[in-house]
Design a protein around this motif. Structure first.
Motif, PDB file in Angstrom:
ATOM      1  N   THR A  55      26.353  47.078  24.066  1.00 29.42           N
ATOM      2  CA  THR A  55      27.162  48.289  24.245  1.00 29.42           C
ATOM      3  C   THR A  55      27.066  48.943  25.613  1.00 29.42           C
ATOM      4  N   ASN A  56      26.163  48.474  26.479  1.00 27.79           N
ATOM      5  CA  ASN A  56      25.978  49.181  27.739  1.00 27.79           C
ATOM      6  C   ASN A  56      26.540  48.423  28.942  1.00 27.79           C
ATOM      7  N   TRP A  57      25.857  47.405  29.412  1.00 23.39           N
ATOM      8  CA  TRP A  57      26.100  46.889  30.757  1.00 23.39           C
ATOM      9  C   TRP A  57      27.478  46.283  30.966  1.00 23.39           C
ATOM     10  N   ILE A  58      27.771  45.220  30.257  1.00 23.18           N
ATOM     11  CA  ILE A  58      29.067  44.567  30.461  1.00 23.18           C
ATOM     12  C   ILE A  58      30.219  45.455  29.963  1.00 23.18           C
ATOM     13  N   PRO A  59      30.083  46.086  28.806  1.00 24.67           N
ATOM     14  CA  PRO A  59      31.171  46.995  28.401  1.00 24.67           C
ATOM     15  C   PRO A  59      31.453  48.082  29.449  1.00 24.67           C
ATOM     16  N   ILE A  64      34.736  50.308  33.942  1.00 25.80           N
ATOM     17  CA  ILE A  64      34.931  50.742  35.336  1.00 25.80           C
ATOM     18  C   ILE A  64      36.080  49.965  35.982  1.00 25.80           C
ATOM     19  N   LEU A  65      36.073  48.653  35.796  1.00 24.98           N
ATOM     20  CA  LEU A  65      37.082  47.820  36.461  1.00 24.98           C
ATOM     21  C   LEU A  65      38.477  48.093  35.889  1.00 24.98           C
ATOM     22  N   LEU A 107      30.083  38.525  33.239  1.00 25.71           N
ATOM     23  CA  LEU A 107      29.911  39.073  34.589  1.00 25.71           C
ATOM     24  C   LEU A 107      30.625  38.192  35.611  1.00 25.71           C
ATOM     25  N   ARG A 108      30.421  36.893  35.500  1.00 27.54           N
ATOM     26  CA  ARG A 108      31.081  35.947  36.417  1.00 27.54           C
ATOM     27  C   ARG A 108      32.602  36.058  36.334  1.00 27.54           C
ATOM     28  N   ARG A 132      28.671  47.963  41.672  1.00 28.95           N
ATOM     29  CA  ARG A 132      27.423  47.287  42.073  1.00 28.95           C
ATOM     30  C   ARG A 132      26.178  48.132  41.814  1.00 28.95           C
ATOM     31  N   GLU A 133      26.343  49.442  41.745  1.00 29.96           N
ATOM     32  CA  GLU A 133      25.195  50.271  41.347  1.00 29.96           C
ATOM     33  C   GLU A 133      24.859  50.030  39.871  1.00 29.96           C
ATOM     34  N   LEU A 134      25.900  49.853  39.083  1.00 27.61           N
ATOM     35  CA  LEU A 134      25.681  49.531  37.663  1.00 27.61           C
ATOM     36  C   LEU A 134      24.928  48.204  37.517  1.00 27.61           C
ATOM     37  N   VAL A 135      25.355  47.198  38.251  1.00 28.52           N
ATOM     38  CA  VAL A 135      24.694  45.890  38.148  1.00 28.52           C
ATOM     39  C   VAL A 135      23.258  45.977  38.675  1.00 28.52           C
ATOM     40  N   SER A 136      23.061  46.731  39.752  1.00 28.28           N
ATOM     41  CA  SER A 136      21.695  46.948  40.268  1.00 28.28           C
ATOM     42  C   SER A 136      20.828  47.632  39.220  1.00 28.28           C
ATOM     43  N   ALA A 137      21.402  48.638  38.556  1.00 33.56           N
ATOM     44  CA  ALA A 137      20.649  49.374  37.532  1.00 33.56           C
ATOM     45  C   ALA A 137      20.308  48.463  36.354  1.00 33.56           C
ATOM     46  N   TRP A 138      21.197  47.536  36.059  1.00 32.67           N
ATOM     47  CA  TRP A 138      20.953  46.558  34.990  1.00 32.67           C
ATOM     48  C   TRP A 138      19.700  45.722  35.320  1.00 32.67           C
TER      49      TRP A 138
END
Lengths: 173, 173
Positions: A55-59, A64-65, A107-108, A132-138
């Motif tokens: 429910t968090n990162w990829i969703p 965002i996108l 992600l890819r 990219r901040e989201l991915v860094s936080a992940w």
């Protein structure tokens, strides 16, 4: 800035195996110990990581996108795993590994061009954030919870180490 | 007291595989990052763990069981790995795994009866210690250095996470 997507994936893709190496088959004394009332044991941390994949990162990245800053993405329930039903730690480790593999495929697919990482969205609490901040936080979220598990296990032996307690920084935070 | 020898071995035997899962094949950006001047990167931590297998844990345990408190055991050089010659991280991970497996065989041979764990020796800095405190410290030493590696890697993204920094405890120690 140190972030790049390949290096981020290098960590994200290793976390399931790292957790399995550390936790799989461990005695319950280790899997079930915590830092006191209201803190999580290793098993609960794995449950929390599972919820993050669901429910968090990829969703959120997809949100965002898709939406940009037009509306804030939904808040993440950081306690969802505490009511997620019981499975063995072993089963949770497997489930986390499956979900993470799927997340990285997504992600890819979502970030097929690095420019997507500069897209911005609206965090419900602190406003404008970049993909990219989201991915860094992940990535750092994985590491923070791995650290939590390791610290929790170390504290179990705080008395047992006797006078060595003064040399072992992890016991003196 | 939480210590028991089987549970201690459960951690000690998993550390090499945990480190390999986390570090094997990682880009140099992760393996070579540290927390600033005088701090260790992941590669140096693995080197330090190798030195511990060679000159600290089992040699000290054998010393305690042989000499008791009659003379202090030799001090451990915590910086020996910094002059130990260069090998790849990959090679160091393999070497650590081999040495640890041998250490655990020796542990089994030395402590064939749990009463041995109550034997006392003389630490060069803080005096009387029990064999089981030494083994407990060995376990926590593994965990403290695993934690160090994870924290060091997390800090590399301290700026990259943007506003998430406030949610990620590991970045705010």
């Amino acid at each position: 800035m140190n972030f790049n997507i390949e290096e981020a994936v290098a960590i994200l893709s290793r976390t399931p195996q790292t957790l399995a190496s550390l936790l799989s088959g461990l005695p319950e004394g280790w899997l079930g110990c915590n830092e006191g009332e209201g803190t999580w044991d290793a098993d609960e941390v794995v449950g929390h990581l599972i919820e993050g994949e669901k429910t968090n990162w990829i969703p959120r990245l997809a949100f965002i996108l898709r939406e940009g800053e037009s509306k804030p993405f939904p808040a993440f329930d950081r306690y969802a795993h505490l009511s997620a039903g019981s499975r063995t730690t072993e089963r949770k480790l497997e489930e986390f590994a499956e979900l993470r593999a799927r997340s990285l495929e997504r992600l890819r697919a979502l970030v097929d061009n690095e420019e997507w990482l500069e897209k911005t969205g609206a965090h419900p609490a602190f406003g404008k954030v970049k993909a990219r901040e989201l991915v860094s936080a992940w990535v750092v979220h994985d590491l923070t919870h791995l650290s939590q598990i390791v610290r929790t296990m170390a504290l179990r032996y705080k008395t047992d180490v006797g006078p060595w307690v003064q040399y072992l920084g992890i016991l003196n935070r």
